[in-house]
Motif scaffolding. Structure first.
Motif, PDB file in Angstrom:
ATOM      1  N   GLY A 604       0.804  -1.204   0.000  1.00 45.02           N
ATOM      2  CA  GLY A 604       0.000   0.000   0.000  1.00 45.02           C
ATOM      3  C   GLY A 604       0.845   1.266   0.000  1.00 45.02           C
ATOM      4  O   GLY A 604       2.067   1.241   0.163  1.00 45.02           O
ATOM      5  N   SER A 649      -5.634   3.458  -2.025  1.00 45.03           N
ATOM      6  CA  SER A 649      -4.687   2.563  -1.355  1.00 45.03           C
ATOM      7  C   SER A 649      -4.955   2.536   0.131  1.00 45.03           C
ATOM      8  O   SER A 649      -5.451   3.510   0.716  1.00 45.03           O
ATOM      9  CB  SER A 649      -3.251   3.025  -1.621  1.00 45.03           C
ATOM     10  OG  SER A 649      -2.328   2.144  -1.017  1.00 45.03           O
ATOM     11  N   THR A 655      -3.114  -1.637  -3.269  1.00 42.27           N
ATOM     12  CA  THR A 655      -3.386  -0.413  -4.019  1.00 42.27           C
ATOM     13  C   THR A 655      -4.201  -0.762  -5.251  1.00 42.27           C
ATOM     14  O   THR A 655      -3.999  -1.816  -5.862  1.00 42.27           O
ATOM     15  CB  THR A 655      -2.069   0.285  -4.425  1.00 42.27           C
ATOM     16  OG1 THR A 655      -1.294   0.523  -3.247  1.00 42.27           O
ATOM     17  CG2 THR A 655      -2.342   1.602  -5.119  1.00 42.27           C
TER      18      THR A 655
END
Length: 808
Positions: A604, A649, A655
């Motif tokens: 992320g 994200s 993400t």
């Protein structure tokens, strides 16, 4: 477990049978002797004895018990089954017969009462034994009965007796414990839970206090008033330490002193109402309720309950203060706009702002509250957003009871978010213009370097000592050229070759390459919606978008061991105008889109970096592992294709990038190729006269030498005016090769002036800007484009194709 009565009866029977037989035999002999003495005849006595024996044998045969049908199985009962049936972990069970003897009992009965007594004669107090005795008589009479309130050995029970057995000659007793209720613990949990929160919302501070004065539990309202923090821990501290009183015995919170509102204290002993013993109040915990004087039940906190109810429902952030500047009321919109995370307003408005603004706000509120009813705005910085000043409106009101000041605060979070977006868009546009200008100027430098390398390589063979150095210089120049192309892509100034295509077909073509790029440990999942609309874009550039995002996803899924693993999802989605409206995005206009979704299960992106990922040269990778141009290139390609890209994200979960490309609704018409005059096509046999116009001396020199080596006659000019003068002075040329951006007169202006005299002469522009952009700005027929940087071979090939009437 026991079988008391049955075992005792069997043992008594076994002991008494031989004794009875001896007594009967002695009696028979004695009676026979008496008959003999009375009659004097021994035969008569013998006959008498035989007759008695005969009658005794006949009576035994007639009176012997018999087994009938299916009742034989009850002759020897299996008490282990009964014991298993009554073995309960939560209650004592016992069975007694009509004589009150204990037949059997379970383990819990033995633990509580022992095996030496049977109901109703249990080791309890006299009142409990009397209740059990009445229950036993009622059960024999009515079939079942109960007895409550049984006490003994510090415990309480309730008993139930039920008549049972084939002949209903047994009583089955069930004795269950009565669990005591801890009312103090219940009160403490209620005050610390939702009930206490509800009291706090009504302006009531509540606390449960032990007999020694220590706080056992408190609601957030009490903690806020006592310490200034709703989540502060006050359990275990002294209740009285948070309070003060004046000479008139009015109670105040110690933190506020007499500046705060006086409190009314309500003391409620926490005791079991069903308890029959009178507890000493001094030894009983208490529920303490603190209510502002004049704000009890039935009294309006702001003077008029109807106005308070109205303000609570308005979407505007409104609050009221009394003459001392203390909050009387604040609706949810006000607390939300102020960034207050609680549902109860703090004591004073100054508690919502930073330390530097507390004095100014407090003075403004008190001045308006105690003076004439005026209005004004105070610029303050909230504790929740200390970097963004907000305007707090303060207005004096009268005739609303204790209400003296009306505060108004607008929720500017959405406005601030839009401002940040506009600032981000403006910054990206400025950076894009800067990147495009830098790339254009840098391309001129690279053109000269690459051109001179090509000219030197023409004089050196692979065996020469300088050959490898020249090749290395050219390779690094080409690498720099790729960086400039990425900058041009970000600034949306690169050359595109748009086509009408179906996005799923393009994804299918690039999927095989992706599998090799991301590795075997990453699972690639591809899915497509139906009825996707076509898009118009450069397929090569869209492939670059997919590859760039996939490589970034692979790097995000790389673990500590250095090996990437996870799942990469690649999907195409059909987006309708209704879907766009449901997104509630101010950036994405309503319309039909074909969306490309690339989602990973990596680490992320932190929130503080999410707004910077599309900026050029921004990277979170280690030094030497990324240029920071990957996502900026993706951004530029998408924007230049008329699309939009968004990133979502969550740290630790992955993400998702979503690219929205507009559906192409027009009819693709291929532009007809611009052909050179028929005469030129027929008579061209190589060579030619070229007018070269370039303001950069090094680029002009490289281009001239490259064309001369290929047999062209080249006339050079340093700017547009000199190039036009060469035509006006009577020069004849087969081609005009010109830069676009030049001082005094640029290339397009010069080309238009030349076309007025020579309408059919072809023009070949060389520039670092995008061809599509130039074609929109330069509307000239028979115009061609050569992007910078170029090599010696490329410029020669381009000139030859234009002179032959072929498109580039």
């Amino acid at each position: 477990m026991t079988e008391v009565a049955t075992l005792m009866a069997e043992q008594d029977a076994q002991r008494t049978q031989p004794t009875d037989l001896l007594i009967l035999a002695a009696a028979l002999v004695a009676s026979a002797v008496l008959v003999w003495l009375a009659s004097g005849e021994p035969l008569v006595a013998a006959g008498y004895g035989a007759g008695v024996l005969a009658f005794a044998a006949l009576g035994r045969i007639l009176l012997r018990p018999r087994s009938v049908g299916g009742t034989a199985e009850f002759a020897q009962p299996d008490w282990s089954v009964t014991n298993a049936a009554i073995d309960r972990p939560d209650a004592a069970v016992a069975i007694t017969d009509r004589a009150g003897r204990l037949v059997c009992a379970n383990r819990l009965f033995e633990e509580w009462f022992g095996m030496s007594s049977a109901p109703p004669r249990l080791p309890l107090d006299d009142a409990a034994v009397e209740r059990l005795d009445r229950a036993a008589r009622a059960a024999w009479r009515d079939g079942e009965a109960s007895a409550d309130g049984l006490e003994g050995a510090g415990r309480r029970w309730t008993a139930h007796a039920r008549r049972s057995g084939r002949g209903e000659d047994y009583l089955a007793w069930t004795i269950e414990p009565v669990e005591s209720t801890d009312i103090v613990a219940d009160a403490a949990r209620a005050v610390a839970g939702k009930a206490g929160l509800a009291l706090g919302q009504a302006g009531i501070c509540a606390a449960v206090v032990s007999p020694d004065g220590a706080i056992l539990s408190a609601n957030p309202g009490f903690a806020l008033a006592a310490t200034g923090e709703a989540q502060a821990t006050v359990v275990g501290t002294d209740f009285v330490s948070y309070l003060r009183s004046d000479e008139q015995d009015r109670i105040y919170f110690a933190r506020e002193g007499r500046k705060g509102a006086p409190q009314r204290l309500i003391h409620l002993p926490v005791a079991d109402p069903e308890s029959r013993t009178d507890a000493d109040p001094a030894l009983t915990p208490s529920l303490m309720l603190l209510i502002e004087s004049g704000t009890g039940a039935g009294e309006g906190r702001a003077g008029i309950p109807q106005i308070e109810a109205l303000l609570a429902r308005l979407p505007l952030g409104l609050a009221m203060c009394d003459r001392d500047g203390r909050f009387l009321f604040a609706n949810e919109a006000f607390l939300r706009a102020a960034g207050h995370d609680g549902t109860v307003a703090p004591p004073y408005p100054s508690d919502l702002v930073i330390r530097d603004d507390k004095g100014a706000l407090a003075d403004a509120v008190r001045r308006i509250a105690q003076g004439a009813p005026t209005a004004g705005d105070v610029a303050v910085r909230l504790r929740s957003a200390p970097e963004d000043p907000v305007s707090l409106s303060v207005a004096g009101v009268r005739g609303l009871g204790e209400g003296a000041v009306l505060l108004s605060l607008k929720d500017s979070s959405e406005e601030a978010r839009l401002k940040r977006q506009i600032a981000q868009a403006t910054k990206m546009q400025a950076v894009g213009q800067l990147a495009g200008g830098v790339a254009h100027d840098f391309n001129n430098v690279l053109t000269a370097i690459i051109g001179y390398c090509d000219l030197m390589l023409l004089r050196h063979s692979p065996g020469d000592s300088d050959y490898d150095d020249i090749v290395q210089i050219k390779a690094n120049s080409n690498r720099a050229a790729s960086l400039t192309r990425q900058l041009l892509a970000f600034s949306r100034q690169q050359t595109l070759r748009p086509q009408v295509l179906q996005l799923p077909d393009l994804v299918s073509e690039v999927s095989q390459l992706l599998k090799r790029l991301i590795g075997e440990k990453i699972k690639l999942v591809v899915s497509h919606d139906r009825d996707l609309g076509p898009i118009r874009a450069d397929p090569t550039q869209i492939e670059n978008v997919i590859i760039n995002l996939a490589v970034n996803a692979r790097d995000a899924m790389q673990g500590k061991s250095g090996e990437a693993s996870g799942t990469l999802r690649l999907a195409t989605r059909r987006i309708t105008p209704a879907d766009v409206r449901a997104l509630k995005s101010e950036i994405l206009p309503a319309g039909n889109y074909t969306a490309l979704v690339i989602e990973d299960t990596g680490s992320g992106i932190p929130p503080e970096n999410l707004g910077k990922i599309f900026e050029p040269f921004f990277t979170t990778k280690e030094l030497g592992k990324g240029t920071g141009l990957g996502l900026s290139t993706v951004y530029g390609i998408v924007k230049q294709s008329g699309g939009f890209i968004f990133a979502d994200s969550e740290v630790g979960k992955g993400t998702r990038f979503t690219v929205y490309l507009p559906v192409y609704s027009g009819t693709e018409v291929a532009a007809p190729p611009v052909a050179a005059p028929a005469q030129a096509q027929q008579t061209w046999s190589g060579g030619g006269r070229v007018l070269l116009v370039e303001d950069e001396d090094t680029v002009r020199a490289v281009a001239e030498r490259a064309l001369v080596r290929q047999g062209y006659v080249v006339t050079t000019a340093g700017d547009g005016e000199a190039g036009l003068e060469a035509i006006v002075s009577g020069g004849t040329f087969d081609l005009v090769l010109s830069d676009v951006v030049m001082p005094t007169m640029d290339g397009p202006t010069m080309a238009r002036a030349i076309r007025e005299r020579l309408p059919s002469i072809p023009v070949l522009f060389m520039s670092g800007y995008a061809e599509e952009q130039l074609r929109r700005e330069i509307d000239l027929p028979n115009m061609h484009f050569l992007p910078k940087p170029f090599s010696v071979a490329q410029i020669g090939e381009a000139v030859e194709r234009v002179l032959k009437g072929q498109s580039l």
